[in-house]
Design a protein around this motif. Structure first.
Motif, PDB file in Angstrom:
ATOM      1  N   UNK A 153     -28.694  14.352   9.209  1.00 28.26           N
ATOM      2  CA  UNK A 153     -29.633  13.253   8.918  1.00 28.26           C
ATOM      3  C   UNK A 153     -30.621  13.836   8.161  1.00 28.26           C
ATOM      4  N   UNK A 154     -31.201  15.009   8.291  1.00 29.25           N
ATOM      5  CA  UNK A 154     -32.240  15.959   7.258  1.00 29.25           C
ATOM      6  C   UNK A 154     -31.662  16.014   5.935  1.00 29.25           C
ATOM      7  N   UNK A 155     -30.161  16.640   5.979  1.00 32.97           N
ATOM      8  CA  UNK A 155     -29.621  16.945   4.890  1.00 32.97           C
ATOM      9  C   UNK A 155     -29.386  15.478   3.903  1.00 32.97           C
ATOM     10  N   UNK A 156     -28.775  14.384   4.609  1.00 31.05           N
ATOM     11  CA  UNK A 156     -28.959  13.100   4.110  1.00 31.05           C
ATOM     12  C   UNK A 156     -30.147  12.407   3.192  1.00 31.05           C
ATOM     13  N   UNK A 157     -31.454  12.765   4.037  1.00 30.30           N
ATOM     14  CA  UNK A 157     -32.481  12.595   3.673  1.00 30.30           C
ATOM     15  C   UNK A 157     -32.911  13.173   2.420  1.00 30.30           C
ATOM     16  N   UNK A 158     -32.709  14.582   2.208  1.00 30.13           N
ATOM     17  CA  UNK A 158     -33.066  15.389   1.115  1.00 30.13           C
ATOM     18  C   UNK A 158     -32.386  14.919   0.043  1.00 30.13           C
ATOM     19  N   UNK A 159     -31.001  14.696   0.312  1.00 26.58           N
ATOM     20  CA  UNK A 159     -30.184  14.332  -0.832  1.00 26.58           C
ATOM     21  C   UNK A 159     -30.406  13.158  -1.783  1.00 26.58           C
ATOM     22  N   UNK A 160     -30.962  12.224  -0.853  1.00 23.23           N
ATOM     23  CA  UNK A 160     -31.226  10.834  -1.283  1.00 23.23           C
ATOM     24  C   UNK A 160     -32.370  11.129  -2.023  1.00 23.23           C
ATOM     25  N   UNK A 161     -33.285  11.908  -1.695  1.00 26.83           N
ATOM     26  CA  UNK A 161     -34.768  11.892  -2.581  1.00 26.83           C
ATOM     27  C   UNK A 161     -34.414  12.799  -3.891  1.00 26.83           C
ATOM     28  N   UNK A 162     -33.294  13.752  -3.645  1.00 30.81           N
ATOM     29  CA  UNK A 162     -32.886  14.382  -5.081  1.00 30.81           C
ATOM     30  C   UNK A 162     -32.588  13.378  -5.821  1.00 30.81           C
ATOM     31  N   UNK A 163     -31.478  12.660  -5.488  1.00 28.75           N
ATOM     32  CA  UNK A 163     -30.820  11.528  -6.410  1.00 28.75           C
ATOM     33  C   UNK A 163     -31.568  10.663  -6.921  1.00 28.75           C
ATOM     34  N   UNK A 164     -32.575  10.134  -6.022  1.00 30.52           N
ATOM     35  CA  UNK A 164     -33.568   9.121  -6.493  1.00 30.52           C
ATOM     36  C   UNK A 164     -34.737   9.867  -7.706  1.00 30.52           C
ATOM     37  N   UNK A 165     -34.813  11.024  -7.530  1.00 30.34           N
ATOM     38  CA  UNK A 165     -35.625  11.816  -8.606  1.00 30.34           C
ATOM     39  C   UNK A 165     -35.012  11.844  -9.853  1.00 30.34           C
ATOM     40  N   UNK A 166     -33.742  12.151  -9.745  1.00 32.73           N
ATOM     41  CA  UNK A 166     -33.127  12.323 -11.140  1.00 32.73           C
ATOM     42  C   UNK A 166     -32.694  11.067 -11.592  1.00 32.73           C
ATOM     43  N   UNK A 167     -32.607   9.936 -11.016  1.00 35.10           N
ATOM     44  CA  UNK A 167     -32.488   8.365 -11.553  1.00 35.10           C
ATOM     45  C   UNK A 167     -33.740   8.233 -11.975  1.00 35.10           C
ATOM     46  N   UNK A 168     -35.104   8.568 -11.605  1.00 34.99           N
ATOM     47  CA  UNK A 168     -36.201   8.231 -12.189  1.00 34.99           C
ATOM     48  C   UNK A 168     -36.595   8.831 -13.403  1.00 34.99           C
TER      49      UNK A 168
END
Length: 184
Positions: A107-122
């Motif tokens: 769960x923690x890995x999924x949250x961190x990965x989503x934050x990284x992907x959202x940052x790259x898209x931004x």
């Protein structure tokens, strides 16, 4: 595991301990706990007798309350849990802890990965917007420069247009199409 005389003695001692802690009397002895109908699958029923009158049994409600109060100590003595050491008519004190279906690290890995992907898209989207804004500002600046060059000026009180060198103008006086007046 093997149920032998030593295990029976330990069980009797734990029940006597529970009765002593519950009633705050030190009269209950190991000999006051009687095991009956012991089977190979370690199934039996037991009775606790009163030490002052060896014939009378202790009421079942007192025995249940004593075991309920000291159940964790009894489980720990036999290295068992509420699922493996079952007392009939006595509910377990605590339910076993609930384990999630997915591991916490996932769960923690999924949250961190989503934050990284959202940052790259931004970052990509904001870079494209800045690039478009920069191109728009440069074209507006060029349009303003062209407008500034085509202004009307006054010379000797007569309005004159400044020649637009980019577009070019043809002076009709020097036109080569009509040469009837002058010959060379």
């Amino acid at each position: 595991y093997a149920w032998d005389a030593s295990e029976e003695y330990l069980f009797k001692a734990m029940v006597a301990f529970a009765m002593r802690r519950y009633s705050s009397k030190s009269t209950t002895q190991i000999s006051n706990v009687l095991l009956c109908n012991v089977t190979d699958r370690v199934s039996f029923w037991f009775v606790v007798t009163d030490s002052s009158k060896n014939v009378t049994t202790v009421p079942g409600s007192e025995v249940e309350a004593a075991i309920r109060m000291n159940r964790n100590r009894i489980n720990n003595a036999f290295l068992l849990s509420d699922k493996t050491l079952q007392f009939l008519k006595i509910t377990s004190t605590l339910s076993p802890p609930v384990e999630p279906s997915t591991p916490v690290w996932l769960i923690v890995f999924g949250v961190v990965l989503c934050l990284i992907v959202a940052g790259i898209i931004f970052l990509v989207v904001s870079g494209i917007q800045k690039h478009k804004k920069k191109n728009k500002e440069s074209t507006e600046r060029e349009n303003l420069e062209e407008k500034v060059e085509v202004t009307v000026t006054l010379e000797n009180g007569i309005p004159c247009e400044v020649l637009d060198l980019k577009a070019g103008r043809i002076n009709g006086v020097f036109a080569a199409g009509d040469e009837r007046f002058t010959s060379l």
